[in-house]
Scaffold this motif. Structure first.
Motif, PDB file in Angstrom:
ATOM      1  N   LEU A 124       1.020  -1.268   0.066  1.00 28.70           N
ATOM      2  CA  LEU A 124      -0.015  -0.033   0.012  1.00 28.70           C
ATOM      3  C   LEU A 124       0.929   1.204   0.016  1.00 28.70           C
ATOM      4  CD1 LEU A 124      -2.912  -0.535   2.476  1.00 28.70           C
ATOM      5  CD2 LEU A 124      -3.061  -0.752   0.052  1.00 28.70           C
ATOM      6  N   PRO A 125       0.496   2.310  -0.556  1.00 28.14           N
ATOM      7  CA  PRO A 125       1.118   3.678  -0.602  1.00 28.14           C
ATOM      8  C   PRO A 125       0.950   4.346   0.829  1.00 28.14           C
ATOM      9  CG  PRO A 125      -1.078   4.012  -1.566  1.00 28.14           C
ATOM     10  CD  PRO A 125      -1.017   2.412  -1.344  1.00 28.14           C
ATOM     11  N   LEU A 126       1.870   5.250   1.167  1.00 24.00           N
ATOM     12  CA  LEU A 126       1.847   6.207   2.233  1.00 24.00           C
ATOM     13  C   LEU A 126       0.659   6.968   2.179  1.00 24.00           C
ATOM     14  CD1 LEU A 126       5.490   6.929   2.618  1.00 24.00           C
ATOM     15  CD2 LEU A 126       4.266   4.915   3.898  1.00 24.00           C
ATOM     16  N   PRO A 127      -0.160   7.146   3.302  1.00 20.80           N
ATOM     17  CA  PRO A 127       0.106   7.111   4.760  1.00 20.80           C
ATOM     18  C   PRO A 127      -0.686   5.718   5.111  1.00 20.80           C
ATOM     19  CG  PRO A 127      -1.360   8.690   4.615  1.00 20.80           C
ATOM     20  CD  PRO A 127      -1.185   8.285   3.294  1.00 20.80           C
ATOM     21  N   TRP A 128      -1.264   5.006   4.111  1.00 15.79           N
ATOM     22  CA  TRP A 128      -2.236   3.610   4.628  1.00 15.79           C
ATOM     23  C   TRP A 128      -1.370   2.931   5.279  1.00 15.79           C
ATOM     24  CZ3 TRP A 128      -7.032   5.102   4.773  1.00 15.79           C
ATOM     25  CH2 TRP A 128      -7.454   6.218   4.128  1.00 15.79           C
ATOM     26  N   VAL A 129      -0.265   2.812   4.887  1.00  8.37           N
ATOM     27  CA  VAL A 129       0.605   1.663   5.487  1.00  8.37           C
ATOM     28  C   VAL A 129       0.630   1.902   7.094  1.00  8.37           C
ATOM     29  CG1 VAL A 129       3.312   0.994   5.751  1.00  8.37           C
ATOM     30  CG2 VAL A 129       2.095   1.565   3.694  1.00  8.37           C
ATOM     31  N   PHE A 130       1.069   3.183   7.556  1.00  9.81           N
ATOM     32  CA  PHE A 130       0.737   3.295   8.910  1.00  9.81           C
ATOM     33  C   PHE A 130      -0.417   3.148   9.545  1.00  9.81           C
ATOM     34  CE2 PHE A 130       4.199   6.137   7.036  1.00  9.81           C
ATOM     35  CZ  PHE A 130       5.333   5.299   7.276  1.00  9.81           C
ATOM     36  N   VAL A 131      -1.495   3.283   8.795  1.00  7.55           N
ATOM     37  CA  VAL A 131      -3.050   3.128   9.496  1.00  7.55           C
ATOM     38  C   VAL A 131      -3.040   1.685   9.626  1.00  7.55           C
ATOM     39  CG1 VAL A 131      -5.280   3.357   8.548  1.00  7.55           C
ATOM     40  CG2 VAL A 131      -3.765   5.311   8.220  1.00  7.55           C
ATOM     41  N   LEU A 132      -2.606   0.955   8.766  1.00  9.56           N
ATOM     42  CA  LEU A 132      -2.859  -0.556   9.102  1.00  9.56           C
ATOM     43  C   LEU A 132      -1.964  -1.001  10.118  1.00  9.56           C
ATOM     44  CD1 LEU A 132      -3.134  -2.395   5.425  1.00  9.56           C
ATOM     45  CD2 LEU A 132      -4.901  -1.979   7.147  1.00  9.56           C
ATOM     46  N   TRP A 133      -0.775  -0.597  10.257  1.00  4.17           N
ATOM     47  CA  TRP A 133       0.042  -0.957  11.329  1.00  4.17           C
ATOM     48  C   TRP A 133      -0.623  -0.436  12.693  1.00  4.17           C
ATOM     49  CZ3 TRP A 133       5.960   0.679   9.977  1.00  4.17           C
ATOM     50  CH2 TRP A 133       5.998   0.054   8.942  1.00  4.17           C
TER      51      TRP A 133
END
Length: 407
Positions: A146-155
């Motif tokens: 996934l692109p940023l910032p969705w990476v950190f949302v999933l984390w």
């Protein structure tokens, strides 16, 4: 921890120590990332990255606490295999700062797959935890593409759901209204109704204590490594080296004489209440652990030329957060003037960074180290009295606090 206490629970296994050595390399990269770009925005990013690594480590610590056994080859194998993706994640931690977290996320997905398998393979009462880690495995794997910032949302979502099933017990208050402080402590000190949910207090205390030592070692290594390329006749080098070592010793003293024994005694009294373990260790140690990395980055920067203006602030802010996180200056009394004195002490700790306007960075490190030694002495005295008051019945001690406050 006394020898008598140590015999009441399991000891930390050799494979756990090996895992921690590999894992501390990963958190060391977090400190390095703050030293490379010494800005407060980088500190915020480092905190988020550290939180992700921290909760990964918590997973293995709790797994071995509840069901791990050094006499079983399968348990040792799960931990040893876990070191491989953890090492990969450590080597790619810098790429997260640069906005390329794919390999890091994939490595953490592999770690959670190992944790899921370990729990599903083990005791039947741990299967629910295993399925939770299976869900986290999917979330981290998807975040890798996934692109940023969705990476950190999933984390963030993955870590949040892990916190819900890993340590929280069955003793949480069910009333809708906000419970009183005394009621919250009664819940925390109540033994779990399901013995299978209990944690081993002696093992957990020793495991976290050893990990804090490894983080203190990061401060020592950072100080020594940063000084390797300095000439031996450089006074600043010797000042920073000695100051950094004295500071590390003071931080050790604050934790192991002011916090560790109280935490273990309270958790032992609750007979391994997982909610109390969550409060004291999983979340309670997060802040002081990260603070050690912030201090290490600040001491490292103090050896650089020119020295960034944030170097002293990193050290003093890290020291202040560490004191708050370990509750080093929080005693059994709640008299207003004592509280005011604590606030003044913490404010003075932060403001030591202003010395950088008139003193060279190495001298500032020395002053901060001397200040930390003084605080360690005060904290040791305060916490010694708190331990005496705690006695064998923490519930009775906590019940007396409102009476003392009223007086």
């Amino acid at each position: 921890m006394t020898e008598e206490d140590a015999g009441d629970g399991k000891r930390v296994g050799w494979v756990e120590l090996y895992f921690d050595l590999v894992f501390v390399f990963a958190v060391g990269q977090v400190a390095h990332g703050m030293a490379v770009e010494p800005h407060w925005s980088r500190v915020g990013a480092a905190l988020g990255l550290f939180l992700t690594l921290w909760w990964t480590w918590i997973g293995f610590a709790v797994f071995y606490n509840r069901s791990g056994d050094d006499s079983r080859s399968a348990d040792r194998l799960f931990v040893l295999v876990g070191t491989i993706p953890c090492a990969i994640a450590a080597t790619r931690a810098h790429s997260v700062f640069d906005g390329h977290p794919a390999i890091f996320a994939a490595a953490l997905a592999a770690v959670r797959l190992i944790l899921a398998t370990a729990h599903l393979w083990g005791k039947s009462d741990q299967r629910r935890v295993g399925w939770g880690y299976a869900a986290s495995t999917v979330l981290f794997a998807v975040s890798a593409v996934l692109p940023l910032p969705w990476v950190f949302v999933l984390w963030g979502f993955a870590l949040f759901q892990e916190a819900g099933f890993l340590l929280l017990g069955d003793g949480r208050p069910r009333k809708r209204e906000r419970p009183s402080r005394a009621a919250r402590w009664r819940v925390l000190l109540t033994p779990p109704t399901d013995p299978n949910r209990a944690v081993d207090s002696a093992h957990l205390s020793e495991r976290f204590g050893l990990f804090m030592i490894l983080l203190l070692g990061e401060l020592v290594i950072t100080t020594g490594t940063a000084a390797l390329d300095r000439p031996s006749d450089d006074v600043g080098y010797w000042l920073t080296l000695v100051g950094g070592l004295v500071l590390a010793g003071a931080l050790w003293w604050v934790y192991f004489t002011s916090a560790a024994e109280i935490y273990e005694r309270m958790l032992s009294f609750s007979r391994g209440n997982p909610l109390l373990a969550y409060s004291l260790y999983a979340t309670g140690h997060l802040v002081p652990a990260f603070a050690l990395l912030l201090v290490a980055a600040g001491v490292n920067l103090s050896l650089q030329e020119p020295t960034p203006h944030t170097a002293a602030w990193f050290v003093t802010a890290g020291l202040t957060v560490y004191l708050l996180g370990t509750r080093a200056v929080a005693g059994g009394t709640r008299r207003w003037y004592v509280g005011l004195g604590r606030i003044a002490m913490l404010a003075g700790t932060v403001c030591l960074a202003f010395l950088g306007l008139v003193l060279p960075a190495p001298a500032v490190v020395v002053v901060i180290a001397v200040w930390a030694v003084g605080i360690a002495a005060v904290a040791g005295s305060i916490r010694h009295r708190a331990l005496d008051g705690l006695g064998d019945d923490p519930a009775e001690f906590l019940r007396r606090l409102p009476e003392e406050r009223a007086s």
